[in-house]
Design a protein around this motif. Structure first.
Motif, PDB file in Angstrom:
ATOM      1  N   THR A 236       0.844  -1.197   0.000  1.00  0.00           N
ATOM      2  CA  THR A 236       0.000   0.000   0.000  1.00  0.00           C
ATOM      3  C   THR A 236       0.875   1.242   0.000  1.00  0.00           C
ATOM      4  O   THR A 236       1.994   1.235   0.546  1.00  0.00           O
ATOM      5  N   LEU A 237       0.368   2.307  -0.610  1.00  0.00           N
ATOM      6  CA  LEU A 237       1.043   3.602  -0.528  1.00  0.00           C
ATOM      7  C   LEU A 237       0.951   4.200   0.875  1.00  0.00           C
ATOM      8  O   LEU A 237       1.754   5.044   1.248  1.00  0.00           O
ATOM      9  N   CYS A 238      -0.018   3.736   1.641  1.00  0.00           N
ATOM     10  CA  CYS A 238      -0.362   4.384   2.915  1.00  0.00           C
ATOM     11  C   CYS A 238       0.459   3.813   4.066  1.00  0.00           C
ATOM     12  O   CYS A 238      -0.025   2.994   4.860  1.00  0.00           O
ATOM     13  N   ASP A 239       1.698   4.254   4.194  1.00  0.00           N
ATOM     14  CA  ASP A 239       2.632   3.656   5.147  1.00  0.00           C
ATOM     15  C   ASP A 239       2.194   3.852   6.590  1.00  0.00           C
ATOM     16  O   ASP A 239       2.543   3.058   7.460  1.00  0.00           O
ATOM     17  N   ASP A 266      -4.875   2.305  -4.155  1.00  0.00           N
ATOM     18  CA  ASP A 266      -3.775   3.246  -4.375  1.00  0.00           C
ATOM     19  C   ASP A 266      -4.096   4.254  -5.472  1.00  0.00           C
ATOM     20  O   ASP A 266      -3.724   5.429  -5.374  1.00  0.00           O
ATOM     21  N   ARG A 270      -3.938   8.284  -5.066  1.00  0.00           N
ATOM     22  CA  ARG A 270      -3.140   9.173  -5.933  1.00  0.00           C
ATOM     23  C   ARG A 270      -3.992  10.317  -6.469  1.00  0.00           C
ATOM     24  O   ARG A 270      -3.555  11.484  -6.493  1.00  0.00           O
ATOM     25  N   PRO A 286       0.034   9.999   1.491  1.00  0.00           N
ATOM     26  CA  PRO A 286      -1.050   9.102   1.077  1.00  0.00           C
ATOM     27  C   PRO A 286      -2.000   8.729   2.208  1.00  0.00           C
ATOM     28  O   PRO A 286      -3.226   8.731   2.034  1.00  0.00           O
ATOM     29  N   ARG A 320       9.215  12.046  -3.050  1.00  0.00           N
ATOM     30  CA  ARG A 320       8.237  10.965  -2.973  1.00  0.00           C
ATOM     31  C   ARG A 320       6.865  11.446  -3.432  1.00  0.00           C
ATOM     32  O   ARG A 320       6.151  10.732  -4.144  1.00  0.00           O
ATOM     33  N   ILE A 324       4.829   9.881  -6.676  1.00  0.00           N
ATOM     34  CA  ILE A 324       3.475   9.320  -6.607  1.00  0.00           C
ATOM     35  C   ILE A 324       2.573   9.963  -7.640  1.00  0.00           C
ATOM     36  O   ILE A 324       1.796   9.284  -8.337  1.00  0.00           O
TER      37      ILE A 324
END
Length: 330
Positions: A236-239, A266, A270, A286, A320, A324
């Protein structure tokens, strides 16, 4: 409602205390986006502009304020992939409380540097193929036991929930009323729990939605099943939203408030990052954009209704962020 949950008096007390440290973040009116989705009004609470870059300062400050003087002197330890780390470190520095943070080795370097910049000691955890939050949590528990520090949980604590509620109380003060629909990002659920309790008390008829990245919808699945469930996760982009199970306290709050869950992917995140940047002039990470992503993707029926969206974090390096958005165009 569980007696362990913070009631309206505690939410108000926490808000009064945390206002000493928190910034009043903008509540942005987005009439163009409201017209696009058919809402009577769309407002975005820009907690990415909070001190330390996210809402986390609110809960961290209240949690430290509740410590005894002896506990403050001993110091605290917690695990975090970055945003709670920064909020707790900032609160600890101002209160004179030593802070140790266990952070996954692959957490964003920008968040690690910022946490150290606030004066916290950072210990990195190596998780390999295991869930990184679980490994970091175990190491934080060991450090607390070995060094006599007070162990704090980043979200599974009724006092954290109470402190985070200030974001919703502040937003409703700015709006002048309680919204019809609220959407809030969820990792472990600390903010969601506080928001849900505050909004439900103000508007018994409000729809309250927990928004999670696909694969990490532990809160949504748990609410649907009526009991806490663990999810498998994935890429996932959502760390900052990679908790594999909601906290007990946030889940109890969300369940009591009648919260429902939904997910975004994702690609939808974005798009939300781009819209937030181009339309609202906000730089979001994100994880901070998932609630906006859900609204823009039409996942909630908002026609003719007043909608409040929480944008929760903006701790992302420029390179980053650009990467994205470029991937979104490809």
């Amino acid at each position: 409602m569980s007696s362990d949950l913070p009631g309206p008096d505690e939410l108000a007390a926490a808000y009064a205390e945390t206002r000493k440290a928190s910034r009043v973040t903008p509540l942005l009116d987005a009439p163009g986006l409201a017209a696009q989705i058919g809402a009577a009004g769309l407002w975005v609470k820009a907690e990415n502009l909070q001190r330390a870059g996210s809402f986390k300062l609110r809960g961290a400050w209240w949690r430290l304020a509740c410590l005894s003087e002896a506990e403050k002197a001993r110091g605290v330890v917690a695990y975090s992939s970055g945003n709670f780390a920064q909020g707790l470190a900032a609160a600890g520095r101002e209160m004179g409380v030593p802070v140790t943070i266990v952070m996954p080795v692959d957490a964003p370097e920008m968040k690690r540097r910022a946490t150290e910049g606030f004066g916290a000691r950072v210990v990195l955890s190596e998780h390999g193929e295991r869930p990184r939050e679980e490994v970091a949590s175990a190491l934080a528990q060991k450090i607390a036991a070995d060094q006599g520090l007070v162990l704090l949980h980043p979200f599974d604590d009724p006092r954290i929930v109470a402190g985070q509620a200030g974001a919703a109380l502040e937003a409703m003060e700015q709006l002048g009323c309680a919204p019809d629909i609220v959407l809030c990002p969820v990792g472990g659920g600390g903010l969601m729990g506080g928001v849900a309790l505050a909004v439900r008390a103000a508007n018994p008829a409000a729809e309250i939605w927990a928004v999670e990245p696909a694969g990490y919808d532990g809160m949504g699945r748990s609410l649907a099943e009526g009991a806490r469930l663990k999810v498998d996760g994935g890429a996932t982009l959502c760390d900052a939203l990679q908790a594999t199970m909601p906290g007990a306290a946030p889940f109890a709050a969300a369940q009591a408030a009648g919260v429902k869950g939904l997910t975004v992917n994702d690609a939808e995140v974005r798009q939300a990052l781009r819209v937030a940047f181009e339309t609202l002039k906000l730089v979001l990470e994100p994880s901070g954009a998932v609630a906006l992503a859900a609204v823009l993707a039409g996942k909630v029926q908002v026609t003719g209704r007043t909608v409040l969206v929480f944008a929760t974090g903006g701790n992302i390096p420029f390179d980053r962020f650009a990467e994205i958005l470029q991937a979104e165009q490809a």
